[in-house]
Design a protein around this motif. Structure first.
Motif, PDB file in Angstrom:
ATOM      1  N   LEU A 170      15.395  21.636 -10.461  1.00 33.02           N
ATOM      2  CA  LEU A 170      14.490  20.698  -9.811  1.00 33.02           C
ATOM      3  C   LEU A 170      14.291  19.440 -10.647  1.00 33.02           C
ATOM      4  CD1 LEU A 170      12.227  20.199  -7.610  1.00 33.02           C
ATOM      5  CD2 LEU A 170      10.674  21.375  -9.193  1.00 33.02           C
ATOM      6  N   GLY A 171      14.439  18.268 -10.007  1.00 26.53           N
ATOM      7  CA  GLY A 171      14.147  17.003 -10.660  1.00 26.53           C
ATOM      8  C   GLY A 171      12.770  16.503 -10.265  1.00 26.53           C
ATOM      9  N   VAL A 172      11.956  16.088 -11.247  1.00 21.31           N
ATOM     10  CA  VAL A 172      10.614  15.566 -10.959  1.00 21.31           C
ATOM     11  C   VAL A 172      10.356  14.317 -11.790  1.00 21.31           C
ATOM     12  CG1 VAL A 172       9.572  17.738 -10.224  1.00 21.31           C
ATOM     13  CG2 VAL A 172       9.561  17.142 -12.646  1.00 21.31           C
ATOM     14  N   ASP A 173       9.687  13.356 -11.165  1.00 29.37           N
ATOM     15  CA  ASP A 173       9.268  12.142 -11.862  1.00 29.37           C
ATOM     16  C   ASP A 173       7.926  12.417 -12.528  1.00 29.37           C
ATOM     17  OD1 ASP A 173       9.565   9.542 -12.697  1.00 29.37           O
ATOM     18  OD2 ASP A 173       8.706   8.655 -10.884  1.00 29.37           O
ATOM     19  N   LEU A 174       7.776  11.949 -13.751  1.00 27.05           N
ATOM     20  CA  LEU A 174       6.578  12.252 -14.526  1.00 27.05           C
ATOM     21  C   LEU A 174       5.565  11.112 -14.476  1.00 27.05           C
ATOM     22  CD1 LEU A 174       8.293  13.887 -17.644  1.00 27.05           C
ATOM     23  CD2 LEU A 174       7.410  15.003 -15.572  1.00 27.05           C
ATOM     24  N   ARG A 175       4.316  11.440 -14.766  1.00 24.91           N
ATOM     25  CA  ARG A 175       3.248  10.442 -14.775  1.00 24.91           C
ATOM     26  C   ARG A 175       3.490   9.416 -15.860  1.00 24.91           C
ATOM     27  NH1 ARG A 175      -1.791  14.749 -14.153  1.00 24.91           N
ATOM     28  NH2 ARG A 175      -1.247  15.413 -12.010  1.00 24.91           N
ATOM     29  N   LYS A 176       3.227   8.143 -15.516  1.00 26.60           N
ATOM     30  CA  LYS A 176       3.428   7.057 -16.476  1.00 26.60           C
ATOM     31  C   LYS A 176       2.656   5.835 -16.022  1.00 26.60           C
ATOM     32  CE  LYS A 176       7.794   7.479 -15.617  1.00 26.60           C
ATOM     33  NZ  LYS A 176       7.737   8.308 -14.379  1.00 26.60           N
ATOM     34  N   ASP A 177       2.746   4.764 -16.768  1.00 28.09           N
ATOM     35  CA  ASP A 177       1.973   3.561 -16.486  1.00 28.09           C
ATOM     36  C   ASP A 177       2.416   2.913 -15.173  1.00 28.09           C
ATOM     37  OD1 ASP A 177       1.464   0.414 -16.906  1.00 28.09           O
ATOM     38  OD2 ASP A 177       0.045   1.561 -18.131  1.00 28.09           O
ATOM     39  N   SER A 178       1.439   2.359 -14.434  1.00 26.89           N
ATOM     40  CA  SER A 178       1.755   1.706 -13.154  1.00 26.89           C
ATOM     41  C   SER A 178       2.663   0.499 -13.323  1.00 26.89           C
ATOM     42  CB  SER A 178       0.463   1.283 -12.445  1.00 26.89           C
ATOM     43  OG  SER A 178      -0.268   0.368 -13.245  1.00 26.89           O
ATOM     44  N   ALA A 179       2.677  -0.098 -14.525  1.00 28.30           N
ATOM     45  CA  ALA A 179       3.548  -1.251 -14.779  1.00 28.30           C
ATOM     46  C   ALA A 179       5.015  -0.857 -14.718  1.00 28.30           C
ATOM     47  CB  ALA A 179       3.229  -1.863 -16.142  1.00 28.30           C
ATOM     48  N   HIS A 212       6.230  -4.864   3.675  1.00 28.13           N
ATOM     49  CA  HIS A 212       6.297  -3.687   2.811  1.00 28.13           C
ATOM     50  C   HIS A 212       5.242  -3.777   1.711  1.00 28.13           C
ATOM     51  CE1 HIS A 212       8.009  -0.771  -0.028  1.00 28.13           C
ATOM     52  NE2 HIS A 212       8.020  -1.734  -0.934  1.00 28.13           N
ATOM     53  N   ARG A 213       4.557  -2.657   1.456  1.00 35.32           N
ATOM     54  CA  ARG A 213       3.601  -2.593   0.352  1.00 35.32           C
ATOM     55  C   ARG A 213       3.729  -1.237  -0.327  1.00 35.32           C
ATOM     56  NH1 ARG A 213      -2.058  -1.191  -0.246  1.00 35.32           N
ATOM     57  NH2 ARG A 213      -2.198  -0.697   1.983  1.00 35.32           N
ATOM     58  N   ALA A 214       3.805  -1.253  -1.657  1.00 32.51           N
ATOM     59  CA  ALA A 214       3.850  -0.020  -2.446  1.00 32.51           C
ATOM     60  C   ALA A 214       2.889  -0.156  -3.619  1.00 32.51           C
ATOM     61  CB  ALA A 214       5.263   0.258  -2.944  1.00 32.51           C
ATOM     62  N   VAL A 215       1.956   0.785  -3.736  1.00 34.26           N
ATOM     63  CA  VAL A 215       0.946   0.740  -4.794  1.00 34.26           C
ATOM     64  C   VAL A 215       0.797   2.122  -5.413  1.00 34.26           C
ATOM     65  CG1 VAL A 215      -0.350  -1.187  -3.818  1.00 34.26           C
ATOM     66  CG2 VAL A 215      -0.902   1.152  -3.112  1.00 34.26           C
ATOM     67  N   TYR A 216       0.350   2.144  -6.666  1.00 33.50           N
ATOM     68  CA  TYR A 216       0.118   3.405  -7.366  1.00 33.50           C
ATOM     69  C   TYR A 216      -1.342   3.797  -7.258  1.00 33.50           C
ATOM     70  CZ  TYR A 216       0.118   6.955 -11.062  1.00 33.50           C
ATOM     71  OH  TYR A 216      -0.002   8.126 -11.763  1.00 33.50           O
ATOM     72  N   ASP A 217      -1.597   4.982  -6.707  1.00 37.72           N
ATOM     73  CA  ASP A 217      -2.932   5.555  -6.635  1.00 37.72           C
ATOM     74  C   ASP A 217      -3.090   6.472  -7.847  1.00 37.72           C
ATOM     75  OD1 ASP A 217      -5.169   7.192  -6.164  1.00 37.72           O
ATOM     76  OD2 ASP A 217      -4.922   7.080  -3.988  1.00 37.72           O
ATOM     77  N   ARG A 218      -3.765   5.974  -8.877  1.00 38.26           N
ATOM     78  CA  ARG A 218      -3.871   6.728 -10.130  1.00 38.26           C
ATOM     79  C   ARG A 218      -4.641   8.034  -9.950  1.00 38.26           C
ATOM     80  NH1 ARG A 218      -2.819   5.017 -15.045  1.00 38.26           N
ATOM     81  NH2 ARG A 218      -2.757   2.856 -14.295  1.00 38.26           N
ATOM     82  N   GLU A 219      -5.688   8.007  -9.105  1.00 39.49           N
ATOM     83  CA  GLU A 219      -6.517   9.189  -8.917  1.00 39.49           C
ATOM     84  C   GLU A 219      -5.706  10.347  -8.343  1.00 39.49           C
ATOM     85  OE1 GLU A 219     -10.461  10.536  -6.348  1.00 39.49           O
ATOM     86  OE2 GLU A 219     -10.155   8.415  -6.850  1.00 39.49           O
ATOM     87  N   SER A 227      -2.259  -0.795   8.236  1.00 37.17           N
ATOM     88  CA  SER A 227      -1.027  -0.265   7.660  1.00 37.17           C
ATOM     89  C   SER A 227      -0.612   1.040   8.317  1.00 37.17           C
ATOM     90  CB  SER A 227      -1.193  -0.037   6.151  1.00 37.17           C
ATOM     91  OG  SER A 227      -1.895   1.145   5.880  1.00 37.17           O
ATOM     92  N   VAL A 228       0.682   1.281   8.251  1.00 36.01           N
ATOM     93  CA  VAL A 228       1.267   2.571   8.614  1.00 36.01           C
ATOM     94  C   VAL A 228       1.760   3.188   7.309  1.00 36.01           C
ATOM     95  CG1 VAL A 228       2.994   3.779   9.982  1.00 36.01           C
ATOM     96  CG2 VAL A 228       2.009   1.635  10.832  1.00 36.01           C
ATOM     97  N   HIS A 229       1.220   4.332   6.965  1.00 42.62           N
ATOM     98  CA  HIS A 229       1.557   5.008   5.712  1.00 42.62           C
ATOM     99  C   HIS A 229       2.892   5.737   5.910  1.00 42.62           C
ATOM    100  CE1 HIS A 229      -0.227   7.638   2.233  1.00 42.62           C
ATOM    101  NE2 HIS A 229       1.024   7.272   2.004  1.00 42.62           N
ATOM    102  N   THR A 230       3.920   5.329   5.177  1.00 39.27           N
ATOM    103  CA  THR A 230       5.257   5.877   5.405  1.00 39.27           C
ATOM    104  C   THR A 230       5.737   6.860   4.343  1.00 39.27           C
ATOM    105  OG1 THR A 230       6.243   3.938   4.347  1.00 39.27           O
ATOM    106  CG2 THR A 230       6.021   3.882   6.754  1.00 39.27           C
ATOM    107  N   GLU A 231       5.197   6.788   3.139  1.00 37.70           N
ATOM    108  CA  GLU A 231       5.696   7.710   2.114  1.00 37.70           C
ATOM    109  C   GLU A 231       4.710   7.831   0.967  1.00 37.70           C
ATOM    110  OE1 GLU A 231      10.005   8.451   0.226  1.00 37.70           O
ATOM    111  OE2 GLU A 231       9.054   6.670  -0.611  1.00 37.70           O
ATOM    112  N   ASN A 232       4.649   9.040   0.395  1.00 36.87           N
ATOM    113  CA  ASN A 232       4.023   9.275  -0.901  1.00 36.87           C
ATOM    114  C   ASN A 232       5.102   9.687  -1.884  1.00 36.87           C
ATOM    115  OD1 ASN A 232       1.289   8.843  -0.131  1.00 36.87           O
ATOM    116  ND2 ASN A 232       1.189  10.917   0.729  1.00 36.87           N
ATOM    117  N   SER A 233       4.890   9.343  -3.134  1.00 37.31           N
ATOM    118  CA  SER A 233       5.788   9.818  -4.185  1.00 37.31           C
ATOM    119  C   SER A 233       4.919  10.257  -5.357  1.00 37.31           C
ATOM    120  CB  SER A 233       6.767   8.715  -4.615  1.00 37.31           C
ATOM    121  OG  SER A 233       7.674   9.211  -5.583  1.00 37.31           O
ATOM    122  N   TYR A 234       4.639  11.567  -5.396  1.00 32.98           N
ATOM    123  CA  TYR A 234       3.764  12.115  -6.429  1.00 32.98           C
ATOM    124  C   TYR A 234       4.483  12.175  -7.771  1.00 32.98           C
ATOM    125  CZ  TYR A 234       0.301  13.549  -2.965  1.00 32.98           C
ATOM    126  OH  TYR A 234      -0.656  13.550  -1.978  1.00 32.98           O
TER     127      TYR A 234
END
Length: 316
Positions: A186-195, A234-241, A271-278
């Protein structure tokens, strides 16, 4: 006697999911429908973008550790890749596997999958390649290939596209698919800075924006809708919570859109929410996987701790 219910046609499921999502108080569309042939090609372009660190980081991890990963899979394994796409990453693993019993790429984009599988089969003439056109989020049948064990390969941090309850349900299905003693790589992306995170989903060339809007193009073509994709940004933002990137399509004007005979109104800025990427914490992932019947055996990460590849074994 039991009667098997006929499968619901894919177009009917697509229509039902789209109408349900657009009818919600907060409109949304399932991200799995991104991947028609055009969407699959656009995603291939995304993986090569400078901002999109995920693919090259995961490839570097697999390239450096493919021998150890292959050893975990063991001899004569049947490798089942979920959401296989263009079958690029798996080659690094196939090159190191000991006499694999076969390779089963699973993807919803049939034409794209069959073309990629044909090319891979030509490059690996001794390998049985059995493409399965299916939605891996639903039960599907793997080919009855005799093997020492089944190993599911789920790269690309695709697990992160599922909300936690859905991700856990998918892990349970994978555990059942591979059976006791089977594996999951399994490949997973890890938590990191929003920058670092946000530019990966807001590339300067606008490829991700085109990928996002292509979902509307597909709905127009397959469901007889009249979306104007240019009227959505298109809009993509990081929800830190919630530790997730959210992708949206935002209406730039007041508009009404007809989809499959129904009318939907959009306000400016709606907006129409199209994807999450945890994004994952490895300790939390280990705990959740264990609750789903999967034991974490080995983990490989890059030097920046941006990404991880984890080998898990199904309990039994």
């Amino acid at each position: 006697m039991t009667t098997r219910r006929p499968a619901v046609p894919a177009i009917d499921l697509f229509r039902a999911d789209v109408l349900s999502g657009l009818s919600s108080p907060r409109k949304r569309l399932p991200s799995k429908y991104f991947y028609d042939d055009a969407g699959s090609r656009l995603f291939d372009q995304i993986t090569e973008l400078e901002e999109y660190y995920l693919t090259r980081t995961e490839l570097a991890i697999v390239n450096a550790n493919a021998g150890a990963m292959a050893a975990r899979c063991g001899s004569r394994c049947l490798l089942i890749e979920l959401g296989a796409g263009s079958l690029v990453k798996v080659r690094l693993l196939l090159d190191r596997l000991d006499r694999p019993a076969g390779y089963v790429p699973v993807d919803v984009s049939g034409e794209h999958l069959r073309a990629a599988a044909k090319e891979l089969a030509a490059d690996y003439p001794g390998l049985g390649v059995y493409p399965v056109v299916a939605d891996f989020t639903r039960p599907f049948e793997a080919p009855p290939v005799e093997a020492v064990r089944r190993v599911a390969y789920f790269p690309g941090s695709t697990l992160g596209n599922f909300d936690p309850p859905e991700a856990d349900a998918l892990l349970r299905r994978v555990s059942r698919l591979v059976g006791p003693g089977g594996g999951l790589l399994l490949g997973v992306d890890l938590r990191k800075d929003s920058a670092i995170l946000e530019p990966a989903y807001n590339d300067a060339r606008g490829v991700t924006a085109a990928f996002n809007r292509n979902l509307l193009v597909r709905i127009n073509r397959e469901l007889g809708a009249d979306f104007d994709p240019a009227a959505f940004r298109h809009r993509a933002v990081y929800d830190r919570e919630q530790s997730r990137i959210e992708m949206h399509l935002v209406s730039t004007t007041e508009q009404r859109v007809r989809v499959a005979g129904r009318m939907f109104a959009f306000r400016p800025g709606e907006s129409v929410h199209t994807e999450n990427s945890y994004k994952y914490d490895l300790t939390d992932l280990t705990r959740r996987a264990a609750a789903c019947g999967l034991r974490t055996d080995e983990t490989w990460v890059d030097e920046n701790h941006y990404f991880a590849v984890v080998y898990l074994t199904a309990a039994g």
